[in-house]
Design a protein around this motif. Structure first.
Motif, mmCIF file in Angstrom:
data_model
loop_
_atom_site.group_PDB
_atom_site.id
_atom_site.type_symbol
_atom_site.label_atom_id
_atom_site.label_comp_id
_atom_site.label_asym_id
_atom_site.label_seq_id
_atom_site.Cartn_x
_atom_site.Cartn_y
_atom_site.Cartn_z
ATOM 1 N N TRP A 102 45.865 -25.108 -17.394
ATOM 2 C CA TRP A 102 46.252 -23.736 -17.413
ATOM 3 C C TRP A 102 45.847 -23.020 -18.574
ATOM 4 O O TRP A 102 45.847 -21.611 -18.521
ATOM 5 C CB TRP A 102 47.564 -23.590 -17.087
ATOM 6 N N ILE A 103 45.929 -23.429 -19.824
ATOM 7 C CA ILE A 103 45.707 -22.907 -21.021
ATOM 8 C C ILE A 103 44.457 -23.003 -21.880
ATOM 9 O O ILE A 103 44.181 -22.683 -22.818
ATOM 10 C CB ILE A 103 47.206 -23.008 -21.964
ATOM 11 N N ALA A 104 44.124 -24.425 -21.758
ATOM 12 C CA ALA A 104 43.061 -24.905 -22.673
ATOM 13 C C ALA A 104 41.848 -24.126 -22.902
ATOM 14 O O ALA A 104 41.403 -23.636 -23.998
ATOM 15 C CB ALA A 104 42.679 -26.367 -22.233
ATOM 16 N N ASP A 105 41.161 -23.602 -21.823
ATOM 17 C CA ASP A 105 40.024 -22.649 -21.930
ATOM 18 C C ASP A 105 40.414 -21.520 -22.468
ATOM 19 O O ASP A 105 39.358 -20.799 -23.348
ATOM 20 C CB ASP A 105 39.516 -22.319 -20.322
ATOM 21 N N TRP A 106 41.518 -20.659 -22.070
ATOM 22 C CA TRP A 106 41.898 -19.747 -22.939
ATOM 23 C C TRP A 106 42.336 -19.705 -24.226
ATOM 24 O O TRP A 106 41.888 -18.873 -24.924
ATOM 25 C CB TRP A 106 43.387 -19.194 -22.239
ATOM 26 N N TRP A 107 42.594 -20.846 -24.639
ATOM 27 C CA TRP A 107 42.992 -21.212 -26.001
ATOM 28 C C TRP A 107 41.775 -21.100 -26.848
ATOM 29 O O TRP A 107 41.540 -20.751 -28.042
ATOM 30 C CB TRP A 107 43.856 -22.595 -26.193
ATOM 31 N N VAL A 108 40.701 -22.312 -26.473
ATOM 32 C CA VAL A 108 39.483 -22.356 -26.978
ATOM 33 C C VAL A 108 38.805 -20.932 -27.083
ATOM 34 O O VAL A 108 38.245 -20.468 -28.180
ATOM 35 C CB VAL A 108 38.506 -23.271 -26.416
ATOM 36 N N GLN A 109 38.962 -19.979 -26.003
ATOM 37 C CA GLN A 109 38.063 -18.724 -26.198
ATOM 38 C C GLN A 109 38.815 -17.844 -27.323
ATOM 39 O O GLN A 109 38.136 -17.267 -27.972
ATOM 40 C CB GLN A 109 38.446 -18.107 -24.883
ATOM 41 N N ARG A 110 40.231 -17.712 -27.279
ATOM 42 C CA ARG A 110 40.817 -16.987 -28.293
ATOM 43 C C ARG A 110 40.803 -17.509 -29.563
ATOM 44 O O ARG A 110 40.651 -16.803 -30.410
ATOM 45 C CB ARG A 110 42.339 -17.029 -27.695
ATOM 46 N N ALA A 111 41.088 -18.700 -29.712
ATOM 47 C CA ALA A 111 41.597 -19.259 -31.087
ATOM 48 C C ALA A 111 39.930 -19.343 -31.758
ATOM 49 O O ALA A 111 40.005 -19.515 -33.078
ATOM 50 C CB ALA A 111 42.158 -20.850 -30.844
ATOM 51 N N TYR A 112 38.954 -19.692 -31.046
ATOM 52 C CA TYR A 112 37.750 -20.144 -31.619
ATOM 53 C C TYR A 112 36.315 -19.022 -31.384
ATOM 54 O O TYR A 112 36.086 -18.398 -32.051
ATOM 55 C CB TYR A 112 37.292 -21.563 -31.206
ATOM 56 N N LEU A 113 36.199 -19.052 -29.980
ATOM 57 C CA LEU A 113 34.960 -18.464 -29.483
ATOM 58 C C LEU A 113 35.078 -16.846 -29.647
ATOM 59 O O LEU A 113 33.901 -16.169 -29.897
ATOM 60 C CB LEU A 113 34.493 -18.830 -28.115
ATOM 61 N N GLU A 114 36.301 -16.289 -29.690
ATOM 62 C CA GLU A 114 36.155 -14.810 -29.871
ATOM 63 C C GLU A 114 36.669 -14.299 -31.225
ATOM 64 O O GLU A 114 36.359 -13.251 -31.462
ATOM 65 C CB GLU A 114 37.541 -14.407 -28.962
ATOM 66 N N SER A 115 36.518 -15.506 -32.051
ATOM 67 C CA SER A 115 36.782 -15.007 -33.382
ATOM 68 C C SER A 115 35.408 -14.675 -34.236
ATOM 69 O O SER A 115 34.343 -15.362 -33.624
ATOM 70 C CB SER A 115 37.386 -16.246 -34.188
ATOM 71 N N GLN B 216 47.801 -13.658 -19.152
ATOM 72 C CA GLN B 216 47.853 -13.419 -17.764
ATOM 73 C C GLN B 216 48.302 -12.119 -17.481
ATOM 74 O O GLN B 216 47.695 -11.595 -16.307
ATOM 75 C CB GLN B 216 49.184 -14.311 -17.409
ATOM 76 N N ALA B 217 48.964 -11.205 -18.198
ATOM 77 C CA ALA B 217 49.001 -9.774 -18.005
ATOM 78 C C ALA B 217 47.839 -9.110 -18.171
ATOM 79 O O ALA B 217 47.183 -8.089 -17.212
ATOM 80 C CB ALA B 217 49.909 -9.407 -19.133
ATOM 81 N N ILE B 218 46.961 -9.494 -19.227
ATOM 82 C CA ILE B 218 45.557 -8.746 -19.241
ATOM 83 C C ILE B 218 44.577 -9.222 -17.833
ATOM 84 O O ILE B 218 44.106 -8.464 -17.170
ATOM 85 C CB ILE B 218 44.693 -9.215 -20.387
ATOM 86 N N GLU B 219 44.972 -10.446 -17.469
ATOM 87 C CA GLU B 219 44.227 -11.125 -16.260
ATOM 88 C C GLU B 219 44.637 -10.232 -15.104
ATOM 89 O O GLU B 219 43.822 -9.991 -14.150
ATOM 90 C CB GLU B 219 44.285 -12.332 -16.072
ATOM 91 N N GLU B 220 45.875 -9.710 -14.971
ATOM 92 C CA GLU B 220 46.143 -9.097 -13.799
ATOM 93 C C GLU B 220 45.982 -7.427 -13.833
ATOM 94 O O GLU B 220 46.534 -6.769 -13.219
ATOM 95 C CB GLU B 220 47.841 -9.347 -13.611
#
Length: 582
Positions: A82-95, A484-488
């Motif tokens: 539930w969190i891994a893809d979000w984590w990689v996106q936020r912590a790494y790929l969006e930086s 999740q708030a942003i997603e909704e």
């Protein structure tokens, strides 16, 4: 964390993967209480009271928190993690920060006993053969599966280490995994004097090349790269991600450039044949060696020998220095540790195979068409990288007075002992406590990545670690609630707009224990997470500790040398506390 291993072959591998449980969504009440506990050492009572009211409102029955929690629990039921893809996106790929210093960790391994280019190529051949042997074990399902506390760990990152590369984008990056294609790549990239070469490492019958075959090919590469290339293309990958993304698009408009870039990106891994580390003094050598693996040492040194987007880059210096630089969107500590451990074991063995007498294709030099725009991009990247490198202070030292056996003799966790020492050092230097993060693996769960272990908190370091191991860390959960708030399509909840949340996630002290690989004098090195912070890596051995400390020179408050000096004094004081003079 102590990892056990057992060997899994063939079809049982998939069975074991399915036995790794899904990552749980922690109970909302536990996370909110843990968050408040983490803030108590950092905030004055009046600010804590304000934040407590905000947190209580968020978590009340029928409030926003439980609604978002329900969304996360639903997400957990329909996704692998539930969190891994979000984590990689936020912590790494969006930086958008440059990868060198700000993101990719370097591991400096014990210096080899040679000091000339001939031995450099012999060792590089051995290293390449060792990595190919490790890759073969993954493919054959013979990789020892790791266990922690008797439970299997998720192994899915291992195959992704090879033939993968981060690709720059305008708003976020993505990772390309070329090994998933029908015809998996069979080449590596070798870089020398800023020139890139495609080196096929498998024979026409599919067998791996022997060490002597690889060595013969490295000699050919050396003969084709006597002079340093005028235009170090690899420097472009060190830029701010948006800037590099724009240059990347310009670069790929040319067919020749596109072909060369794709060959670098799709290669199994890269090997950087570096010139010697610039030696000022024996005392500074360890620091310079770690820094050279981290960023190449500058545009007049070896920084042009890097393609920072590549997942795995092995650095082999002419002076016996060597190590690994890895990109974290795909690679992370434990799989990298296992790879390096395999390399070290392999390097102790003699070359088992004689080279077949077959003609080898000439390694292919990769060419680039450099127009005026690309030349300007390179010049800008060179200036920016040198500014970044000059801003980073790297201090690597070996504390020889005692090691992890001392705290263990008093039934103390060596990791907790060092974490307490680091907190004390920061307080001595800055007269305040600060948010500190250590990293713990979440690979006990399917698709799990990492989570922060926070300190200081009202919990012990060990208790915090146990929470994380059980999947009940607070930071991933808080991030998930926010996303999740942003997603909704909702407004970002007030607790994430509160100054307390900004303070709690402004990591002034980033730490990491190096078990890479265990029982060697290896040192990990990376830059601070924030401009006014430190990064401290430590490698506990029985009778000594290795430390690397980094800070930015542009910040007047931080100083890596002062932190290192105070750390040595503090460790001695803790020793006196445990072993008072009779």
């Amino acid at each position: 964390m102590i990892l056990q291993t057992s060997c899994v072959v063939g079809g049982s591998k998939a069975c074991l993967f399915s036995s790794v449980p899904p990552q749980p969504v922690p109970p909302l009440a536990n996370t909110l209480q843990g968050y408040l506990s983490a803030l108590e050492p950092l905030l004055p009572p009046d600010e804590i009271s304000h934040t407590r009211r905000m947190v209580q409102e968020f978590g009340r029955r029928g409030g926003l928190g439980p609604k978002l929690q329900e969304g996360l629990e639903k997400r957990a039921r329909v996704t692998k993690n539930w969190i891994a893809d979000w984590w990689v996106q936020r912590a790494y790929l969006e930086s958008r920060q440059p990868l060198p210093v700000h993101s990719s960790p370097a591991i400096s391994l014990p210096r080899r006993d040679y000091n000339d280019w001939k031995s450099q190529l012999v060792f590089a051949s051995k290293l390449i053969a060792a990595v190919l042997d490790f890759k073969a074990k993954i493919k054959m399902g013979q990789l020892p599966v790791e266990y922690m506390r008797g439970k299997p760990l998720c192994m899915e990152l291992y195959p992704l280490l090879f033939s993968s590369c981060r690709i720059p984008g305008p708003k976020h990056d993505y990772v390309a995994h070329y090994g998933r294609s029908r015809r998996s790549p069979t080449h590596i990239t070798v870089v020398r004097n800023y020139q890139f070469f495609q080196l096929e490492v498998y024979n026409s019958d599919g067998s791996r090349m022997t060490e002597s075959q690889i060595h013969a090919q490295l000699l050919r590469i050396r003969s084709q790269s006597w002079k340093t290339d005028k235009e170090p293309m690899g420097i472009l990958t060190s830029e701010h991600r948006h800037t590099w993304g724009e240059a990347y698009n310009r670069l790929l408009k040319d067919k020749l450039n596109k072909e060369s870039v794709r060959l670098i990106e799709s290669g199994l891994f890269s090997v950087c044949l570096d010139s010697p580390v610039m030696r000022i003094s024996d005392e500074k050598y360890a620091s310079r060696k770690a820094a050279q693996i981290l960023h190449g040492g500058g545009t007049f040194s070896n920084s042009g020998n890097r393609w920072f987007d590549k997942t795995l880059q092995f650095v082999v210096g002419e002076d016996g220095s060597w190590g690994l630089l890895y990109e974290q969107a795909t690679a992370e500590g434990p799989p990298v540790a296992a790879l390096l451990h395999h390399i070290l074991e392999y390097c102790e063995k003699p070359d088992p195979k004689r080279a077949p007498i077959v003609p080898l294709p000439m390694p292919k030099k990769l060419y680039f068409h450099i127009d005026r725009e690309i030349k300007w991009d390179i010049e800008q990247a060179k200036q920016n990288l040198d500014i970044l490198i000059n801003d980073l202070d790297v201090n690597v030292f070996n504390f020889k007075i005692f090691g992890k056996d001392l705290p263990k003799s008093y039934n103390m966790s060596p990791n907790s002992f060092i974490q307490i020492a680091l907190q004390l050092v920061y307080y001595k230097v800055h007269s305040e406590v600060c948010p500190t993060c250590d990293i713990a693996s979440q690979r006990m769960f399917r698709g799990g990545r990492t989570e922060f272990i926070r300190s200081p908190t009202n919990q012990s370091v060990l208790d915090s670690l146990l929470c994380v191991i059980n999947g009940h860390g607070i930071d991933l959960h808080l991030l998930g609630l926010k996303l999740q708030a942003i997603e909704e399509g909702l407004s970002i909840p007030k607790i994430f707009m509160d100054t307390a949340y900004g303070l709690a996630t402004h990591w002034k002290l980033r730490t990491g224990q190096v078990g890479i690989p265990a029982n060697t004098d290896s040192v990990m090195c990376f830059g601070p997470l924030v401009p006014d912070g430190y990064a401290v890596c430590y490698n506990p051995q029985a009778d000594h500790f290795h430390f690397s400390i980094t800070a930015f020179n542009c910040c007047e408050e931080t100083n890596a040398e002062m932190f290192a000096r105070t750390l040595k004094e503090t460790l001695c004081e803790l020793q006196e506390l445990l072993q008072p003079a009779v």
